[in-house]
Enzyme design. Structure first.
Site, PDB file in Angstrom:
ATOM      1  N   GLY A  37       0.843  -1.189   0.000  1.00 36.58           N
ATOM      2  CA  GLY A  37       0.000   0.000   0.000  1.00 36.58           C
ATOM      3  C   GLY A  37       0.877   1.237   0.000  1.00 36.58           C
ATOM      4  O   GLY A  37       2.098   1.143  -0.080  1.00 36.58           O
ATOM      5  N   ASP A  40       3.129   5.492   4.481  1.00 35.97           N
ATOM      6  CA  ASP A  40       2.416   6.015   5.645  1.00 35.97           C
ATOM      7  C   ASP A  40       1.009   5.459   5.829  1.00 35.97           C
ATOM      8  O   ASP A  40       0.222   6.009   6.572  1.00 35.97           O
ATOM      9  CB  ASP A  40       2.324   7.559   5.606  1.00 35.97           C
ATOM     10  N   LYS A  43       1.819   0.127   7.230  1.00 40.77           N
ATOM     11  CA  LYS A  43       2.081  -1.300   7.023  1.00 40.77           C
ATOM     12  C   LYS A  43       2.932  -1.888   8.131  1.00 40.77           C
ATOM     13  O   LYS A  43       2.604  -2.914   8.725  1.00 40.77           O
ATOM     14  CB  LYS A  43       2.784  -1.502   5.677  1.00 40.77           C
ATOM     15  N   ASP A 174      -9.519   4.937  13.428  1.00 43.26           N
ATOM     16  CA  ASP A 174      -9.681   5.804  14.594  1.00 43.26           C
ATOM     17  C   ASP A 174      -9.660   7.280  14.192  1.00 43.26           C
ATOM     18  O   ASP A 174     -10.264   8.124  14.840  1.00 43.26           O
ATOM     19  CB  ASP A 174      -8.586   5.507  15.633  1.00 43.26           C
ATOM     20  N   GLY A 475     -17.439  -0.891 -41.036  1.00 44.33           N
ATOM     21  CA  GLY A 475     -17.925  -0.096 -42.154  1.00 44.33           C
ATOM     22  C   GLY A 475     -16.852   0.660 -42.909  1.00 44.33           C
ATOM     23  O   GLY A 475     -17.134   1.460 -43.799  1.00 44.33           O
ATOM     24  N   LYS A 478     -13.305  -2.872 -45.304  1.00 43.22           N
ATOM     25  CA  LYS A 478     -12.352  -3.992 -45.280  1.00 43.22           C
ATOM     26  C   LYS A 478     -12.848  -5.167 -46.123  1.00 43.22           C
ATOM     27  O   LYS A 478     -12.143  -5.675 -46.996  1.00 43.22           O
ATOM     28  CB  LYS A 478     -12.143  -4.490 -43.827  1.00 43.22           C
ATOM     29  N   SER A 546     -10.202  -6.142 -35.600  1.00 42.75           N
ATOM     30  CA  SER A 546      -8.966  -6.348 -34.814  1.00 42.75           C
ATOM     31  C   SER A 546      -8.446  -5.035 -34.232  1.00 42.75           C
ATOM     32  O   SER A 546      -7.417  -4.523 -34.657  1.00 42.75           O
ATOM     33  CB  SER A 546      -7.891  -7.046 -35.651  1.00 42.75           C
TER      34      SER A 546
END
Lengths: 637, 299
Positions: A37, A40, A43, A174, A475, A478, A546
């Site tokens: 994490g 401060d 941990k 707290d 559209g 291709k 794609s």
């Protein structure tokens, strides 16, 4: 000399239950987890609290803690639990964690190995070190600050490194008056991240490391929280991997030859099990043989299981050296071209093309990054084009190795799919990576040898096989161009096949939707089919949206140089929408089609296609003629 | 089937030892005669059986070890037919360095740290295997399993190589060396439990017996030979004591105990309120003293 003389457990002198206690403690392996994490978030304090509350601190350690807390003044009059884990002088002075620390503790129910990892982005590599061997992550969030960039970053890294269980510890409750609303808000924010990463389990717990709320015991200050306190959750969670029959993998570390009659192959079983008499194959050669003996210091054993360090002898004389893999069941990857994720861990950035030493399993070979496909922005999970990776950046690459590497995809095996890169000059460990899959020239030795090959098939058809890959918006034109091109080519007597994205969705890809994952799979299948047809000697026309660069690159990698021609049909979206031949844009704008490319799903245009065709500038027939001309000029037809 | 906790630790230790044998040209096992060294030696025998371990044993002798340790050392080497190298810092010896006149810090530095560096240089060892555990001390908890030392034997805690999975970077430049700790993930309890399970011989000093001790600055020091200068008023008393760690006898505190067997020791330990290093006089100077010593090449 005193030989140990374990007493009879029934002896009244032995404290009650000691042997049972030892047996129970030994029965299951320790739960390895890490805390991570932002800076401060508390941990180290939380781990210190776990050690303190589980009564695992010795009196002299407590006295030292009291003295240290006073000396640094960081405990504000009380005890600063972080000082228990921040073991380096520099860490204590700056009140930060620089390097990963491992702590060991046990409760009546379970043993734990916890890696306390740094929150600073500059020490991400140390965090990854801790994550690589853990099976659960306790991710801390400061209740006041909520989900941060590092929360996302660490979530991504732990999931990438194969951790499937996560605890979100909302710390410093707290300081927000144990507010249920604040907790729920953070949980909602985190759900979004976790949803993308698909953990097997996730538990959110409101805690206070400093005061111990919901760490060991349920807190009276959070009556609205119905779940277990942290310790209880860690004691009970089951993280054992699916024991389903994994194929045997034994990377050979050491060949033992004490005399002419004994040749033993030593290693730790990475997965599966082995029994005397089992049929096995040795890779990369693929030679088959049988297990003659499973040798241990205490004599021969009948079998050995995953995780054990063993010595095997084999029935046949096969040349085996360090780095080879003894395997059974599904064959491992044997390849010198690999797709992989890499975390860069050095100040000097990654240099594509430069040779590094790659260690994977027990093998070592020189390897270079032949393509850096993209960098992953771990905050957004977006793919970004990149020329290099800097410290702590993650990218997807193609790895070219000097010798074929025997490995498995990382998601299947941490031991056989993880690798490190070492700089050949500084000797620093500069990168850590995970194997995704093997690319072309994957010399899977189990391939059936076929006498008639691509070249002879192509000769018969008097053409050079190739895939013409049309990509572009829905559209864009291709299929129309591909159709015109195929008519011209067959008219010239060429042998072709048109793979049309829409048509394939009626059969081969009927089961796929339009989510990003499904689109990736769609492209993969079409690319594999195209490869078979190219192998058959055909000129293949593939027309499908794609949308993602990486998958088109993946497709390109399946083919030899010159066999993959990317044609970008670049008709602008406004024009595509104006035409709207199938009425799809209208529906998509109305919100009736989710994940519509160009509207609600991204399209990543090619960076260097062989062809770019804009149908507002050129008609389908003329475009097809241009491609025919190109094929002639380059000797394909 | 899941491996048990001790089986997992054993397999990891053996894997590490085999990596050392395969990757270094001249490794050595630093044998300090204590319980951790005993486990390390046992793992080495297991790792390479039926062949003998492909490395020698090195003991850096300060000349102040307990007599029983030396007897145990020589007997084990003889029984197992192992090549044992004993090195004592010749300059320290010539100048009569001892823990009383020179203080524990200087004595340890010259006889242990400098002695080890000399032996490594003299024999050209590129890797030294040690029995240190991460649960012993805070700065050890931060150290890698394969711990790099520069050409002056220094540990650089701020530039440790990341160590992922069980892939170890064993590369060295000229004159550099590696320290390897196969028992990194073991706890004191694991070590004793494993000694019990495997019936590994250990020095009898770990078990309680009536031994002559004097109480000095709150520590019980055993009068192992006549070299221990008695302070005015000090009179050796026979007390039932044992040791949780072994080192130089004038620097190693005994604990009062009646634990005469391995199970007794395990029972005592699970009930103990003090850490094992508490008996080590050399660690008390300051919180970060171990880190400093390690940077200078202490094991």
């Amino acid at each position: 000399m005193s030989r140990p003389d374990p007493r009879d457990p029934r002896d009244p002198g032995v404290p009650d239950g000691l042997e049972r206690f030892l047996r129970e403690q030994d029965a299951r392996p320790a739960l390895r987890f890490l805390t991570c994490g932002s800076v401060d978030d508390g941990k180290s304090t939380l781990i210190g609290r776990l050690l303190y509350d589980s009564k695992l601190l010795f009196d002299d350690q407590l006295r030292a803690l009291e003295a240290d807390s006073k000396a640094t003044g960081s405990g504000e009059g009380g005890l600063d639990f972080a000082l228990l884990v921040d073991g380096l002088q520099a860490e204590r002075e700056q009140s930060i964690t620089i390097d990963v620390a491992y702590r060991y503790f046990a409760t009546a129910k379970r043993r734990f190995i916890v890696a306390d990892t740094p929150g600073h982005e500059q020490y991400t590599r140390n965090m990854a070190t801790g994550a690589s061997t853990a099976s659960l992550a306790v991710l801390l969030v400061d209740a006041r600050r909520g989900v941060q960039t590092q929360t996302r970053r660490h979530s991504y890294i732990v999931r990438w490194l194969g951790i499937r269980h996560v605890v979100l510890a909302v710390n410093k409750m707290d300081l927000v008056e144990f507010s249920a609303e604040r907790f729920d808000e953070i949980v909602r924010d985190y759900d979004e991240i976790a949803g993308q990463l698909r953990f097997d389990s996730m538990q959110c717990i409101p805690v206070s490391g400093r005061h111990g709320d919901n760490v060991f015991d349920r807190s009276a200050k959070t009556p609205w929280y119905a779940g277990p306190p942290l310790m209880q959750y860690l004691e009970e969670i089951d993280v054992a991997p699916d024991p389903a029959h994994q194929p045997l993998r034994l990377p050979v570390q050491w060949v033992s030859r004490p005399n002419q009659d004994f040749r033993g192959f030593c290693g730790r079983i990475a997965s599966g099990a082995v029994r005397r008499g089992d049929s096995v194959a040795v890779f990369p050669s693929g030679r088959a043989t049988k297990v003659a003996r499973v040798v241990t210091a205490a004599g021969d054993a009948e079998s050995a299981a995953s995780g054990q360090s063993v010595t095997l002898t084999l029935e046949d004389e096969i040349d085996i050296s360090r780095g080879d893999v003894i395997a059974a069941g599904e064959a491992p990857i044997v390849a010198d071209q690999l797709a992989a994720h890499i975390l860069w861990m050095d100040e000097e950035p990654l240099m594509p093309g430069r040779q590094y030493l790659m260690k994977c399993g027990a093998s070592a070979t020189r390897a270079s990054i032949s393509t850096l496909k993209y960098r992953i922005d771990v905050d957004t999970l977006f793919h970004e084009a990149a020329k290099t990776l800097a410290l702590n950046e993650i990218g997807v690459v193609t790895l070219s190795t000097e010798k074929p590497v025997v490995c498995d995809p990382y998601e299947r095996s941490r031991e056989c799919g993880g690798f490190i890169l070492i700089d050949l000059f500084s000797n620093r460990t500069v990168g850590a990576g995970t194997i995704d899959f093997a690319l072309r020239r994957a010399t899977n030795v189990r391939w059936q040898k076929i006498e008639v090959d691509k070249a002879s098939r192509a000769r018969l058809k008097k053409q050079k096989p190739v895939v013409l890959w049309f990509t572009g918006l829905s559209g864009a034109g291709k299929s129309t161009i591909a159709d015109a091109l195929e008519r011209q080519l067959t008219g010239l007597g060429q042998h072709t096949y048109l793979l049309d994205g829409d048509n394939l969705r009626h059969g081969l890809n009927r089961d796929l939707g339009f989510t990003p994952e499904a689109r990736v799979e769609n492209v993969r299948r079409v690319a594999e089919v195209a490869r078979l047809f190219v192998d058959a000697g055909l000129i293949v026309l593939a027309a499908l949206i794609s949308p993602f660069r990486s998958e088109r690159e993946m497709a390109r990698h399946l083919f030899e140089t010159g066999e993959f021609i990317e044609i970008y049909v670049s008709t602008p979206i406004a024009e595509c929408e104006r035409r709207d031949a199938k009425g799809l844009y209208k529906k998509a704008r109305a919100g009736a089609i989710p994940n519509f490319t160009g509207i609600s799903s991204p399209y990543e245009p090619p960076e260097s296609p062989e062809f770019t065709l804009d149908t507002t500038e050129i008609g389908a027939v003329a475009a097809a003629e241009e491609i025919v001309h190109f094929l002639r000029r380059n000797g394909y037809i | 089937m899941q491996l048990s906790h001790l089986d997992t630790l054993e397999a990891e230790g053996i894997h590490i030892l085999r990596e050392v044998a395969a990757e270094f040209s001249k490794p050595v096992l630093l044998y300090s005669i204590g319980k951790d060294s005993s486990v390390l030696l046992h793992l080495s025998l297991k790792a390479f059986a039926p062949a003998p371990p492909p490395f020698s044993l090195l003991h850096v002798d300060t000349t102040w070890k307990f007599r029983e340790m030396i007897a145990f050392r020589d007997q084990r080497a003889r029984e197992l037919g192992l090549d044992l190298i004993v090195h004592t810092n010749p300059e320290g010896l010539a100048r009569g360095v001892n823990p009383f006149d020179h203080g524990s810090a200087l004595h340890t530095d010259i006889m242990k740290t400098q002695g080890l560096r000399q032996a490594i240089d003299k024999h050209g060892f590129d890797a030294a295997i040690g029995g240190a555990r991460r649960d012993e001390e805070k700065s050890r908890a931060k150290e890698r399993i394969f711990s790099h030392r520069n050409s002056t034997h220094r540990w650089e805690p701020k530039s440790q190589r990341p160590e992922l999975w069980s892939l170890y970077n064993t590369r060295l430049a000229a004159h550099e060396s590696m320290r390897i700790f196969p028992l990194s993930n073991w706890t004191e309890l694991d070590v004793w439990h494993y000694i019990l399970r495997e019936s590994i011989p250990v020095v009898p000093l770990y078990f309680a017996a009536r031994r002559p001790v004097v109480e000095r600055d709150g520590t019980l020091i055993m009068v192992d030979d006549e070299r221990l200068p008695l302070r005015p008023g000090e009179k050796p008393q026979l007390r039932s004591v044992r040791f949780r760690t072994l080192g130089c006898y004038p620097l190693t505190g005994a604990i009062e105990s009646t634990a005469e067997t391995l199970l007794d020791v395990l029972a005592e330990m699970t009930a103990s309120r003090v850490s094992e290093r508490q008996g080590r006089v050399i660690d008390r100077d300051q919180s970060a003293s171990m880190e400093k010593k390690k940077q200078e090449g202490y094991f």
